[in-house]
Structures are given as C-alpha cells and as structure tokens.
Design a protein around this motif. Structure first.
Motif, PDB file in Angstrom:
ATOM      1  N   ILE A  70       0.852  -1.205   0.000  1.00 62.97           N
ATOM      2  CA  ILE A  70       0.000   0.000   0.000  1.00 62.97           C
ATOM      3  C   ILE A  70       0.881   1.247   0.000  1.00 62.97           C
ATOM      4  N   GLU A  71       1.973   1.182   0.769  1.00 62.78           N
ATOM      5  CA  GLU A  71       2.901   2.323   0.857  1.00 62.78           C
ATOM      6  C   GLU A  71       3.465   2.672  -0.523  1.00 62.78           C
ATOM      7  N   PHE A  72       3.637   1.663  -1.383  1.00 65.19           N
ATOM      8  CA  PHE A  72       4.117   1.911  -2.758  1.00 65.19           C
ATOM      9  C   PHE A  72       3.179   2.900  -3.459  1.00 65.19           C
ATOM     10  N   TRP A  73       1.869   2.664  -3.346  1.00 66.12           N
ATOM     11  CA  TRP A  73       0.905   3.550  -4.014  1.00 66.12           C
ATOM     12  C   TRP A  73       0.827   4.910  -3.333  1.00 66.12           C
ATOM     13  N   SER A  74       1.010   4.928  -2.014  1.00 59.75           N
ATOM     14  CA  SER A  74       1.056   6.227  -1.315  1.00 59.75           C
ATOM     15  C   SER A  74       2.244   7.053  -1.813  1.00 59.75           C
ATOM     16  N   SER A  75       3.381   6.379  -2.057  1.00 64.37           N
ATOM     17  CA  SER A  75       4.567   7.086  -2.574  1.00 64.37           C
ATOM     18  C   SER A  75       4.326   7.643  -3.969  1.00 64.37           C
ATOM     19  N   ILE A  76       3.658   6.844  -4.799  1.00 60.39           N
ATOM     20  CA  ILE A  76       3.330   7.323  -6.157  1.00 60.39           C
ATOM     21  C   ILE A  76       2.439   8.570  -6.046  1.00 60.39           C
ATOM     22  N   CYS A  77       1.443   8.516  -5.143  1.00 67.70           N
ATOM     23  CA  CYS A  77       0.578   9.693  -4.921  1.00 67.70           C
ATOM     24  C   CYS A  77       1.406  10.913  -4.510  1.00 67.70           C
ATOM     25  N   ASP A  78       2.319  10.721  -3.546  1.00 66.40           N
ATOM     26  CA  ASP A  78       3.157  11.839  -3.078  1.00 66.40           C
ATOM     27  C   ASP A  78       3.898  12.492  -4.238  1.00 66.40           C
ATOM     28  N   GLU A  79       4.462  11.642  -5.117  1.00 73.93           N
ATOM     29  CA  GLU A  79       5.213  12.185  -6.269  1.00 73.93           C
ATOM     30  C   GLU A  79       4.286  12.968  -7.197  1.00 73.93           C
ATOM     31  N   GLU A  80       3.102  12.432  -7.440  1.00 75.24           N
ATOM     32  CA  GLU A  80       2.196  13.083  -8.404  1.00 75.24           C
ATOM     33  C   GLU A  80       1.586  14.358  -7.817  1.00 75.24           C
ATOM     34  N   ILE A  81       1.359  14.356  -6.511  1.00 74.72           N
ATOM     35  CA  ILE A  81       0.864  15.582  -5.857  1.00 74.72           C
ATOM     36  C   ILE A  81       1.933  16.674  -5.983  1.00 74.72           C
ATOM     37  N   GLU A  82       3.192  16.272  -5.754  1.00 77.17           N
ATOM     38  CA  GLU A  82       4.298  17.252  -5.857  1.00 77.17           C
ATOM     39  C   GLU A  82       4.434  17.772  -7.283  1.00 77.17           C
ATOM     40  N   LEU A  83       4.265  16.881  -8.260  1.00 73.05           N
ATOM     41  CA  LEU A  83       4.332  17.310  -9.667  1.00 73.05           C
ATOM     42  C   LEU A  83       3.216  18.305  -9.986  1.00 73.05           C
ATOM     43  N   GLN A  84       2.014  18.048  -9.429  1.00 76.28           N
ATOM     44  CA  GLN A  84       0.892  18.951  -9.698  1.00 76.28           C
ATOM     45  C   GLN A  84       1.106  20.303  -9.028  1.00 76.28           C
ATOM     46  N   GLU A  85       1.722  20.279  -7.841  1.00 77.41           N
ATOM     47  CA  GLU A  85       1.886  21.541  -7.108  1.00 77.41           C
ATOM     48  C   GLU A  85       3.074  22.346  -7.600  1.00 77.41           C
ATOM     49  N   TYR A  86       4.195  21.650  -7.885  1.00 82.31           N
ATOM     50  CA  TYR A  86       5.430  22.375  -8.201  1.00 82.31           C
ATOM     51  C   TYR A  86       5.962  22.114  -9.614  1.00 82.31           C
ATOM     52  N   GLY A  87       5.319  21.177 -10.320  1.00 78.85           N
ATOM     53  CA  GLY A  87       5.793  20.873 -11.676  1.00 78.85           C
ATOM     54  C   GLY A  87       7.086  20.086 -11.689  1.00 78.85           C
ATOM     55  N   THR A  88       7.532  19.606 -10.524  1.00 80.18           N
ATOM     56  CA  THR A  88       8.770  18.822 -10.475  1.00 80.18           C
ATOM     57  C   THR A  88       8.681  17.866  -9.296  1.00 80.18           C
ATOM     58  N   VAL A  89       9.467  16.793  -9.349  1.00 78.33           N
ATOM     59  CA  VAL A  89       9.537  15.915  -8.179  1.00 78.33           C
ATOM     60  C   VAL A  89      10.938  15.986  -7.617  1.00 78.33           C
ATOM     61  N   GLU A  90      11.043  15.687  -6.341  1.00 78.57           N
ATOM     62  CA  GLU A  90      12.340  15.764  -5.673  1.00 78.57           C
ATOM     63  C   GLU A  90      13.355  14.887  -6.406  1.00 78.57           C
ATOM     64  N   GLY A  91      14.507  15.465  -6.658  1.00 79.50           N
ATOM     65  CA  GLY A  91      15.535  14.671  -7.340  1.00 79.50           C
ATOM     66  C   GLY A  91      15.385  14.708  -8.841  1.00 79.50           C
ATOM     67  N   GLY A  92      14.149  14.954  -9.328  1.00 80.36           N
ATOM     68  CA  GLY A  92      13.954  15.035 -10.784  1.00 80.36           C
ATOM     69  C   GLY A  92      14.261  16.442 -11.249  1.00 80.36           C
ATOM     70  N   ASP A  93      14.508  16.625 -12.560  1.00 82.37           N
ATOM     71  CA  ASP A  93      14.688  17.992 -13.044  1.00 82.37           C
ATOM     72  C   ASP A  93      13.315  18.569 -13.362  1.00 82.37           C
ATOM     73  N   SER A  94      13.313  19.846 -13.776  1.00 82.10           N
ATOM     74  CA  SER A  94      12.015  20.500 -13.974  1.00 82.10           C
ATOM     75  C   SER A  94      11.261  19.883 -15.144  1.00 82.10           C
ATOM     76  N   GLY A  95      11.944  19.016 -15.901  1.00 86.58           N
ATOM     77  CA  GLY A  95      11.262  18.353 -17.020  1.00 86.58           C
ATOM     78  C   GLY A  95      10.660  17.014 -16.619  1.00 86.58           C
TER      79      GLY A  95
END
Length: 871
Positions: free
Chosen positions: A283-308
């Motif tokens: 379940i935590e795997f899917w929670s992590s995916i959510c965290d990444e996608e929420i961050e992408l929606q809010e900031y357009g980037t994910v931690e460690g990823g570039d702005s692309g």
C-alpha cells in the motif's frame, strides 16, 4: 589496562550497582588516558571468538558510541578525536573490524558491520580508506567464503551506503556494489540470511544508482530482481523487496512506466493475500506514487527530478482497479485500533492511501467511492458502517466543493446521528470525518459552508453531547469543534452565528480538560488547543465579556497549579504540562483582547495579576512552561507598550536564564524572540538592560554548544534592539557587524544540496538582512555615517544572494528591503554604490514582476529611495 578490559566490560554489566559504577569509571579512565589504545582494545575484544559474548557485545556498543552521537557538537568532537589517531593504529582497528565480519557469533558480525559504517562515514568523504569497498566486495566474490561472512558483508555495504553520500563513491564502485548486492539477492545461490541482507542493502544503495537507473538494460535487470524477490517464499524478504519498491517509486518515478503493469499485479496480490507487514509496504508503494504526483501537480517537479519531470498519471490510470482494492482494506479493522494511536494496520494504511489518491485525482475518485459508502453506511455489521465513514472522510480533501458540497450536505444528518452509534469505532471515525468536513467544507469567508445558521444548533448540540463519550471519541470531537470554530475566523458578520453557543462550548471544553480517564493527558491538550481556537475565532465585539470571564477562570486555575502537592517526577511533569496549556490560553486571550482599541484596556487592567502568576511559574523551572509563559509575556509586552517597563526588574533575571538555557534550546530561541517583542514595546526604555542582553546574545553566537536554530533569531534581535535604542546602539556596532559578516560568509559557502541546511541558510540570510535593516533605520536620524564603512560588504552580500539559483522568497523580500533602507538611511553617500552595481536594476526588475503584492510594494519603495539617491 588492555589486558583487563574483558573484566571491566563484564563488570560494567553486573547487577551489583557498586561493581558496575567502579567498572564504568575504570573504562572511562582508560578512554581518557589513552583513547587509541582503548579503541584498539575494544576492537580486539570484539574480534576475539574466545571472549565471552557479553563483553564483546558491550565492546561493540562502546566502539560505536566513540565514533558517533546524536548531538551534532558531540559528534563533531568524536570525529576530530578519530582523525587525530595515528594512521597505523587506525589501520589495525579497521583490520580487526573487517575480520570480525567472519566471526562465528552473529551479534559480533552485526555490531562490526555498524562500526565499520561509522568509520566509513568519517573517512570515505575525506578520501581515506579507499580500499574498504574493494575488501568488502572480495568477501562476496570468493565462492568458498561462508554464508555468514557474505551476509555480514552485505549488511555492512548497506550500512555504509546509508552513512555516506552518493557523491562519495566513483561510478565503478557504485556498479560493483550494486552487482554484489543484486547477485546476493539471487534465490538459487544463497541462503535466506544472505538474500535478506542483500535486499536490505539494496534499499540503502538505491540512492547511489542514479546512473544505473538511466541505463535501460541495468534498470531492467535491477527491477526484474526486485520483482522476483517480492514473491520469495520468506515474508521478511518479500517485505524488504517491497520496501525497495517504495523507495524506487519516490526516487525514480520518471522511469517507472514500463513496469507499472507488473507492479500493480504484485502490490495487488500482496494487499489481498499476503502477511500484513508485506501488504502494508505494498500500500505504501501507491502512497509514494501519490506523493510524487501531488508534488508534480503543485510544483511541476519531483524531488531529485529535473524541472522536465514527466507526470505519468499512474494513479489516474490505475484508479478503477486501485480504489476497489483500497476500499476492501477498510473492512479489515482491528478491534482496539481506535484506542491506540501507535497502531498502524492495513485498514489505516488503506484509508491514508485513499486520502492521497483523492488529493491526486480530485473529483474522479468520488464516483468510485460513493457506492461503497452508500452500500455500507447503514449495514448492521459495525465493520461496514465504520469503513463507509472512513472512506467518506478520506476523500474530503482533493475533490472540488461543487462535487463534494451536495454529498456532504445530504450526508451531514446521517453522520450526526452516527455520533450516537452503539459502537465506539463508528463514533470515533464519525467524529474524525466531521472534523474533516468542517476543515475543508466550512469557510464562510470564501462564501461556501455546509454549516448554516439552520443546522448549526444541531451540530453544536451533538458535538457537546459526544464530547462526554469515551476518551478517544472525546478527543476527536475536540478536533471537530476546533475546525468548526476555525471556519468563523475572518468570517466578518458570519462569526456572530457561533456567538450564542460560545459560553456552553467553553464550559464543556474546560470540563473535558479536567477529565482523568484519558491516557497521557491527550484529551486535556486537545481540549485546551480547541479552547484557544474558539477564542481566536470568536467575534470580539460580542464575546469580550465571555473571554474576560474565561481569563479570570484560567488565572485561577494557574494559581491552583502552583499550590499542587508534588510527590514524584510524574506529578511535576503533569503540573508542568497543565501550566503550559494554561499559559498558552492566556497568550491567546491577551492577543484577542488587545486586538481592538475597545477591548485593550481590559487586558491592561489584568496585566499585574497575569505577570505576578507568570513570574511564579518561572520559578518552577520546567522548559515547556517557560516556552508558553515566555510567548504569553511577548504578547503582553506588545499589548502594554512602554507600560511594560515596570515588570522588567523582576522579569530580567528570567530572560537571562532563558538566554543561557543551551540545553533546552527552544526556550533560548523563544526568549530571544520575546526580547525583540519587549524592545518594540519599550523602545529606548529598554536601554538599562541592553548591555546584559547584548553580552548574552554575542556569547550565544560564539558558542559551539548552542543549537544552530537559535542563531538566526539572534541576528534579527540585533535589529530590534538597534531600532529601539537608536544612536545608543553605536557601542555595539563593531562586534555585531563582525558577527554578521562571518555569518554571511558561512551562508556563501553553504552546501545547498542538503534541504535542512538550505532551510537554515535561508533563515540566516533573512535574519542578517533584518538586522542590517534595523540598525540602518535606528541610526538614520542621528548617526547614519557609522554604517558607511559596512555598506560595501552589505552590497556584496545582497549580490551573492541575488545570484543564487534557488532563492527563497522571504530572503528576496528582506534583501530588497535592506537595499531601500541603505539608500534611505545613508542617502547620497551610497550614490556610487548604486551606480556601480548593475545587478540592483535586474534585482528590482525581477521583484516588480512578481505575483507577490507585498514584494512588489517593497520593491517599489526601494526603487523610489534609490532614485532619490542616484538623481
């Protein structure tokens, strides 16, 4: 001494306190007299299979504690001690540690793995011990080596990767480590212990695998091995493999697309039928995916990823399959889960993940969840009713008001009825769901609320009846009242709707705070926090008399705590917690009543008894109380203005105690902030205390023992003092500016890859600028020329900050403001500086284009000040 170390280590674990104390003293003496020999003796003990397991165990613990500590100052001291030991002695110790990895005792192997990692954390970043990784890998490549050695080696590699940064290894070393680890996970070749150690080591090594994950072939191989390991026979190995997948989800989100079908299948099977420890990670795997996608929606980037970073919308695609899977987990409650906050089970994990899914995809989740809610909410089995309520409460953040509004309006009555359910779990979850409804769907200021003047009476009646329920329900009801009240903050005329209920709400909350049937005073804390919010949100014109009555009652309670009989440390702790809660309520009341000219006199009349009690509370010497009492004193100083001077002779000694309290550094930090409040209130009347205060502040900045978080507020406090006493600050100018210059140099050299350090750097920069602003404004009317010699350095610092790639907005505001203060205070003397520094124009241009209105205003003002000087 070295010969006797076995006896000392055994004696130090004796049940006889005298023998134990003597042995500990002897060990300490040996350590102080000859640290290198002491550490070598411990390594010999740990490595020697002939020695008793008890002495080896303690030898390992003492070794580890001689290299590492939680406290950063102590840790740095231990590192320097290790670095000072001569190379040949260190080589012997390291050799013994590596040899211990082959020991027949598993505990000695395990401890040695940890100690090696601690040594590696000191030496590898300094380019020492370059042969370590090679030595460890050799253990893995020699076929004839026993499984126990391979298991300990993999454990060591995992710990080493956890301790060092991915920049500390060259790519060849990373490749070799990953190869060894992934081969160690191989089912056919290795024992269960080796595979488990390898899987755990991979988890720690994933941060190093950036380059490998960019290569399709290597990534495919790693993913294949992890997915195969996730269906091992042994549950602990499956759990470790899913932990790797959780880490991969957040670190390498960008490259997951090709594997998602397989990963859905794996996680789905685990959630449906595996042991709970494995299902939780799935379940935590899917929670992590959510965290990444929420961050992408809010900031357009994910931690460690570039702005692309690409938004792959995994949750959206998996939605029709993922939501039913999560809804099923909600029906797997445990009988006592609502009694203990530390319980984490599959139903709670599923609900948490569902909440994240709702935040990720918004409205789309509602139509998938509502049939489950409607189908279960009235069933005779409490499991169904509770699961339906939990599902409904989980999706209240994310979807739009337009979608949720009608559903919540229709369901509110049902939920209020459910507060009378016969089952405790159902009531607990219902109270939680109500608090979320009031948090997200009750905001009269914005024009929308599910609470209306028509249903408010019913809501308040049900909540005040349920606040007397079981402790866990009562605590959640406090949360619901908290958000109900908060909705009326800044609601203008709408805040009047609550006024008629406030006396009853206050009286019930005070009653709840005195309950003794809850565990660890959690109910009391919730009741007082809610009381604070009720005061903050109330309509001051209509409730000032009610709040004054409350103040009298709280002062009386605080007085009673000072008379309590204290028989044990537990009693003292309870007294301290209660005093802290009461001081916090007083602070909120002071702020509320001093917020309008009509009600301010009432707080000034009560100031004497309030201060009298606070000074008695300080005499109790409890840090939590000191924090809250100090904050309330800051509020009282702000309300009292120059009148506050009469309390200073008595209060000053406690301010000094706060400034010297390095151990409870939060108290020290709050005291610094309160001194700023007092300076703003007293202005030049604070002068008699300034020598003492400045001495403490400068000493605190120089101290290596004081926690670094206190240092930025100290610089800001310099600005407050300078503003308060004007030209009298001139005698402090040299030491103050010297400190600010060296802090500015620290900022310029700071490692911005570390998020925590970056936050600290931002606080430091902002407070240095605030200090300069205060000093410039303080000298403006009498001695501005005193700051001329420092203007050039300040300019350089502003430029350094301007050139930073990622600049915090609060730092930008402070930098632009201080440019204006420089021009304003020093006038034509700064003409050459502004003309020579082209970056100022760029900087102002950038700020004038900002969406932030206050930044624009500041930049406009600064532009006018500079134009005056330059023209």
């Amino acid at each position: 001494m070295a010969m006797e170390i076995t006896q000392f280590l055994l004696a130090a674990q004796s049940p006889d306190a005298n023998i134990r104390t003597q042995a500990e003293a002897s060990l300490r003496q040996f350590q102080e007299q000859n640290l290198p020999l002491f550490l070598l003796s411990l390594s010999v003990e740990l490595a020697n299979n002939e020695k008793p397991l008890e002495s080896r165990r303690l030898a390992g613990i003492v070794l580890k504690n001689s290299l590492d500590a939680k406290d950063s100052v102590r840790k740095e001291h231990l590192v320097q001690q290790w670095m000072a030991i001569e190379i040949s002695m260190k080589a012997q110790i390291k050799d013994l540690l590596l040899r211990t990895l082959g020991s027949s005792a598993s505990e000695a192997r395990h401890t040695s793995a940890q100690v090696i990692a601690k040594v590696a954390s000191i030496e590898i970043p300094r380019k020492q011990w370059p042969e370590l990784i090679g030595s460890l890998l050799k253990n893995m490549t020699q076929q004839e080596n026993p499984a126990a050695l391979k298991q300990a080696t993999l454990e060591t590699l995992g710990y080493v990767c956890e301790e060092i940064s991915h920049q500390d290894l060259v790519q060849d070393e990373v490749n070799s480590v990953l190869t060894a680890v992934v081969q160690g996970m191989n089912l056919a070749e290795h024992s269960r212990e080796v595979r488990l150690a390898a899987t755990k080591a991979l988890y720690n090594a994933l941060d190093f695998a950036q380059t490998n994950f960019e290569n399709d072939m290597e990534r495919n191989f790693i993913m294949k091995v992890v997915c195969e390991t996730a269906i091992s026979k042994e549950a602990d190995i499956r759990q470790a493999a899913f932990e790797c997948l959780v880490s991969i989800a957040s670190t390498y989100y960008d490259v997951l697309e090709p594997y998602m079908q397989t990963l859905f299948q794996l996680t789905s099977n685990a959630v449906k039928g595996d042991e709970e420890s494995v299902a939780l990670q799935a379940i935590e795997f899917w929670s992590s995916i959510c965290d990444e996608e929420i961050e992408l929606q809010e900031y357009g980037t994910v931690e460690g990823g570039d702005s692309g970073s690409t938004h792959s919308r995994f949750i959206e695609k998996a939605l029709p399959y993922l939501v039913p899977l999560l809804l099923d987990t909600l029906l797997k409650q445990e009988e006592d889960q609502d009694q203990d906050d530390s319980i984490w089970n599959i139903s709670m994990a599923g609900g948490t993940c569902l909440g994240l899914v709702a935040r990720t995809v918004g409205d789309s989740v509602v139509k998938l969840v509502m049939p489950f809610v409607e189908g279960n909410i009235l069933k005779p089995d409490w499991h169904c009713r509770e699961a339906a309520t939990y599902a409904f409460g989980s999706i209240l953040e994310g979807p739009s008001i337009e979608t949720l509004g009608p559903l919540v309006s229709n369901g509110l009555d049902l939920l209020l009825n459910a507060m009378r359910d016969e089952n405790n779990h159902v009531k607990d979850t219902t109270a939680w769901a109500l608090s979320r409804i009031f948090e997200f769907l009750h905001c009269p200021a914005s024009g929308f609320s599910v609470v209306s003047p028509e249903n408010l009476q019913r809501i308040v009646t049900v909540l005040l009846e349920s606040i007397n329920d079981a402790p866990n329900v009562s605590e959640k009801v406090c949360g619901a009242i908290y958000y109900l009240a908060q909705g009326y903050e800044d609601a203008g005329a709408n805040s009047s709707h609550l006024t008629q209920y406030i006396p009853t709400i206050i009286s019930e909350l005070l009653k709840t705070a005195e309950r003794t049937d809850g565990s660890d005073s959690k109910i009391r804390t919730s009741a007082y926090e809610t009381l604070n919010e009720v005061v903050r949100s109330s309509n001051i014109v209509e409730t000032s008399q009610i709040i004054l009555e409350l103040l009298k009652s709280i002062l009386q309670k605080l007085g009673q705590t000072l008379e309590l009989q204290i028989f044990s440390s537990d009693d003292r702790e309870k007294q301290g917690d209660l005093q802290a809660s009461l001081c916090a309520v007083i602070q909120v009341i002071i702020q509320k009543l001093s917020s309008t000219d009509e009600t301010k006199p009432s707080i000034l009349q009560a100031a004497d008894p309030i201060m009298f009690l606070f000074l008695r509370v300080f005499a109790c010497r409890r840090s939590t109380v000191h924090e809250e009492a100090m904050l309330a004193i800051g509020a009282l100083a702000h309300a009292s203005g120059p009148e506050f001077e009469k309390y200073m002779p008595e209060l000053y000694k406690y301010l000094e105690m706060g400034l010297q309290n390095f151990e409870e550094y939060e108290v020290c930090g709050i005291t610094v902030g309160v001194i700023g409040d007092i300076c703003r209130a007293l202005e030049d009347k604070v002068l008699p205390y300034c020598d003492g205060i400045m001495n403490h502040l400068v000493r605190n900045l120089q101290s290596a023992e004081l926690h670094r978080s206190v240092k930025p507020p100290i610089f800001a406090c310099f600005g407050d003092i300078a503003l308060a006493i004007g030209e009298q600050f001139s005698k402090y100018i040299e030491p103050t500016v010297a400190m600010m210059r060296s802090a500015a140099e620290v900022c310029a050299q700071m490692d911005n890859s570390d998020e925590e350090l970056m936050d600290y750097g931002n606080q430091l920069k902002r407070s240095i600028f605030e200090a300069y602003s205060g000093i410039l404004q303080g000298f403006k009317d009498s001695k501005p020329e005193l700051m001329l010699p420092h203007a050039g350095h300040l300019f350089q610092f502003i430029e350094v900050v301007f050139r930073e790639k990622y600049r915090d907005e609060s730092v930008t505001k402070a930098a632009v403001a201080v440019m204006g203060d420089l021009a304003d205070a020093l006038g034509p003397n700064t003409k050459i500086l502004f003309k020579d520094n082209a970056f100022c124009v760029q900087f102002l241009g950038e700020c004038l284009q900002s969406d932030d209105e206050t930044l624009k205003e500041t930049a406009n003002w600064t532009q006018v000040m500079i134009a005056r000087v330059v023209s």
